[in-house]
Design an enzyme around this catalytic site. Structure first.
Site, PDB file in Angstrom:
ATOM      1  N   ALA A 219      -7.343  -1.055   1.214  1.00  0.00           N
ATOM      2  CA  ALA A 219      -6.357  -1.407   0.349  1.00  0.00           C
ATOM      3  C   ALA A 219      -5.773  -0.163  -0.543  1.00  0.00           C
ATOM      4  O   ALA A 219      -4.687  -0.280  -0.589  1.00  0.00           O
ATOM      5  CB  ALA A 219      -6.896  -2.538  -0.487  1.00  0.00           C
TER       6      ALA A 219
ATOM      7  N   ASP B   1      -4.637   5.764   2.382  1.00  0.00           N
ATOM      8  CA  ASP B   1      -5.207   6.947   2.880  1.00  0.00           C
ATOM      9  C   ASP B   1      -6.545   7.306   2.298  1.00  0.00           C
ATOM     10  O   ASP B   1      -6.840   8.529   2.151  1.00  0.00           O
ATOM     11  CB  ASP B   1      -4.073   8.145   2.676  1.00  0.00           C
ATOM     12  CG  ASP B   1      -2.641   8.074   3.560  1.00  0.00           C
ATOM     13  OD1 ASP B   1      -2.828   7.179   4.538  1.00  0.00           O
ATOM     14  OD2 ASP B   1      -1.774   8.642   2.937  1.00  0.00           O
TER      15      ASP B   1
ATOM     16  N   LEU C   9       0.744  -2.125   2.806  1.00  0.00           N
ATOM     17  CA  LEU C   9       0.231  -3.540   2.990  1.00  0.00           C
ATOM     18  C   LEU C   9      -0.738  -3.894   1.923  1.00  0.00           C
ATOM     19  O   LEU C   9      -1.428  -3.130   1.592  1.00  0.00           O
ATOM     20  CB  LEU C   9      -0.314  -3.923   4.415  1.00  0.00           C
ATOM     21  CG  LEU C   9       0.544  -3.495   5.352  1.00  0.00           C
ATOM     22  CD1 LEU C   9      -0.029  -3.806   6.816  1.00  0.00           C
ATOM     23  CD2 LEU C   9       1.653  -4.581   5.426  1.00  0.00           C
TER      24      LEU C   9
ATOM     25  N   ASN D 238      -6.478   3.894  10.745  1.00  0.00           N
ATOM     26  CA  ASN D 238      -5.268   4.506  10.681  1.00  0.00           C
ATOM     27  C   ASN D 238      -5.489   5.973  10.982  1.00  0.00           C
ATOM     28  O   ASN D 238      -6.748   6.440  11.001  1.00  0.00           O
ATOM     29  CB  ASN D 238      -4.895   4.372   9.171  1.00  0.00           C
ATOM     30  CG  ASN D 238      -3.431   5.011   8.618  1.00  0.00           C
ATOM     31  OD1 ASN D 238      -2.643   4.895   9.453  1.00  0.00           O
ATOM     32  ND2 ASN D 238      -3.502   5.719   7.674  1.00  0.00           N
ATOM     33  N   THR D 239      -4.281   6.635  11.391  1.00  0.00           N
ATOM     34  CA  THR D 239      -4.085   7.978  11.490  1.00  0.00           C
ATOM     35  C   THR D 239      -3.498   8.677  10.499  1.00  0.00           C
ATOM     36  O   THR D 239      -2.298   8.024  10.310  1.00  0.00           O
ATOM     37  CB  THR D 239      -3.950   8.418  12.970  1.00  0.00           C
ATOM     38  OG1 THR D 239      -3.867   9.978  13.122  1.00  0.00           O
ATOM     39  CG2 THR D 239      -2.522   8.050  13.278  1.00  0.00           C
ATOM     40  N   HIS D 240      -3.832   9.895   9.915  1.00  0.00           N
ATOM     41  CA  HIS D 240      -2.941  10.445   8.862  1.00  0.00           C
ATOM     42  C   HIS D 240      -2.918  11.771   9.238  1.00  0.00           C
ATOM     43  O   HIS D 240      -3.825  12.523   9.427  1.00  0.00           O
ATOM     44  CB  HIS D 240      -3.823  10.339   7.653  1.00  0.00           C
ATOM     45  CG  HIS D 240      -2.937  10.734   6.288  1.00  0.00           C
ATOM     46  ND1 HIS D 240      -1.876  10.094   5.681  1.00  0.00           N
ATOM     47  CD2 HIS D 240      -3.331  11.950   5.743  1.00  0.00           C
ATOM     48  CE1 HIS D 240      -1.679  11.050   4.768  1.00  0.00           C
ATOM     49  NE2 HIS D 240      -2.195  12.101   4.750  1.00  0.00           N
TER      50      HIS D 240
ATOM     51  N   ARG E  16       5.584  -7.133  -1.630  1.00  0.00           N
ATOM     52  CA  ARG E  16       4.574  -6.516  -0.586  1.00  0.00           C
ATOM     53  C   ARG E  16       3.610  -7.909  -0.168  1.00  0.00           C
ATOM     54  O   ARG E  16       3.060  -7.917   0.860  1.00  0.00           O
ATOM     55  CB  ARG E  16       3.728  -5.594  -1.476  1.00  0.00           C
ATOM     56  CG  ARG E  16       3.107  -4.506  -0.516  1.00  0.00           C
ATOM     57  CD  ARG E  16       2.583  -3.403  -1.255  1.00  0.00           C
ATOM     58  NE  ARG E  16       3.485  -2.762  -1.813  1.00  0.00           N
ATOM     59  CZ  ARG E  16       4.324  -1.948  -1.390  1.00  0.00           C
ATOM     60  NH1 ARG E  16       4.258  -1.518  -0.028  1.00  0.00           N
ATOM     61  NH2 ARG E  16       5.377  -1.484  -2.106  1.00  0.00           N
TER      62      ARG E  16
END
Ligand code: GRF
Length: 196
Positions: free
Chosen positions: A137, A140, A88, A102-104, A60
């Site tokens: 990090a 979500d 990531l 980000n979209t969740h 990773r």
């Protein structure tokens, strides 16, 4: 503002950003996917940065370092994950603090993780939705920028519910991202707490 969008899937949310007129410098995918073909010719650069390894052998940190290198090579200063399927490492968030969005497909902090739509159905909630947030990090999590509710209907399957959530994401993410970019451009602190 030089924006990179990270994708792994169909790219319908990326499409909605482009339709809204958001300028995208780089689209980067971690696997061959429909999103790449979809944006060919519509963005300055498209890159397939294959992770190659899906098992325990996946490094990773090394993959994240390669990704950060690509972003830097394109002079990127804002990153939007739009259905990106690789978690990531911290190096991305250290390199772009507060600059990864980000979209969740759930109302965070409820149902984080990969199976949020299924888990919402299994939990029997009557309302779920989507969340646009600043990514950190920790998967979500991070400051919430905007949320929108989506009703769960009798007879919904994971697919039908996810598709209705994505319809909302295709509105909420581009508008939140556009506002975020404008605030960065004008030097204002990005606003928090949009609710719909
Ligand atoms: C969205 O629901 C996003 O929240 C999730 O993956 C989906 C991406 O959809 N992480 P698409 O590939 O843009 O159609």
């Amino acid at each position: 503002m030089r924006l990179a969008v990270l994708v792994s899937g169909t790219g319908s949310i990326l499409d909605s950003m482009l339709d809204r007129g958001i300028e995208v410098t780089l689209v980067l995918a971690d696997r061959p996917c429909a999103a790449l073909a979809r944006v060919e010719g519509r963005v300055a650069a498209v890159e397939l940065l294959e992770r190659g390894e899906w098992g325990r052998g996946f490094d990773r940190e090394a993959y994240t370092a390669r990704l950060v290198e690509s972003l830097d090579a394109h002079g990127i200063d804002l990153v939007a994950m739009a259905g990106f399927g690789t978690v990531l490492g911290p190096a991305l968030f250290e390199r772009f603090p507060g600059r990864v969005l980000n979209t969740h497909p759930a109302l965070l902090p409820s149902f984080p993780g990969w199976h949020s739509v299924r888990q919402a159905l299994e939990a029997g909630v009557k309302v779920t939705g989507c969340t646009v947030h600043i990514a950190t990090a920790e998967v979500d999590s991070g400051p919430i920028l905007a949320q929108a509710a989506v009703e769960v209907r009798t007879g919904d399957t994971e697919e039908s519910l996810h598709e209705r959530i994505k319809e909302v994401e295709r509105e909420l993410y581009p508008s939140t991202l556009a506002a975020f970019i404008e605030e960065l451009d004008t030097g204002d602190a990005p606003a928090r707490g949009g609710i719909r």
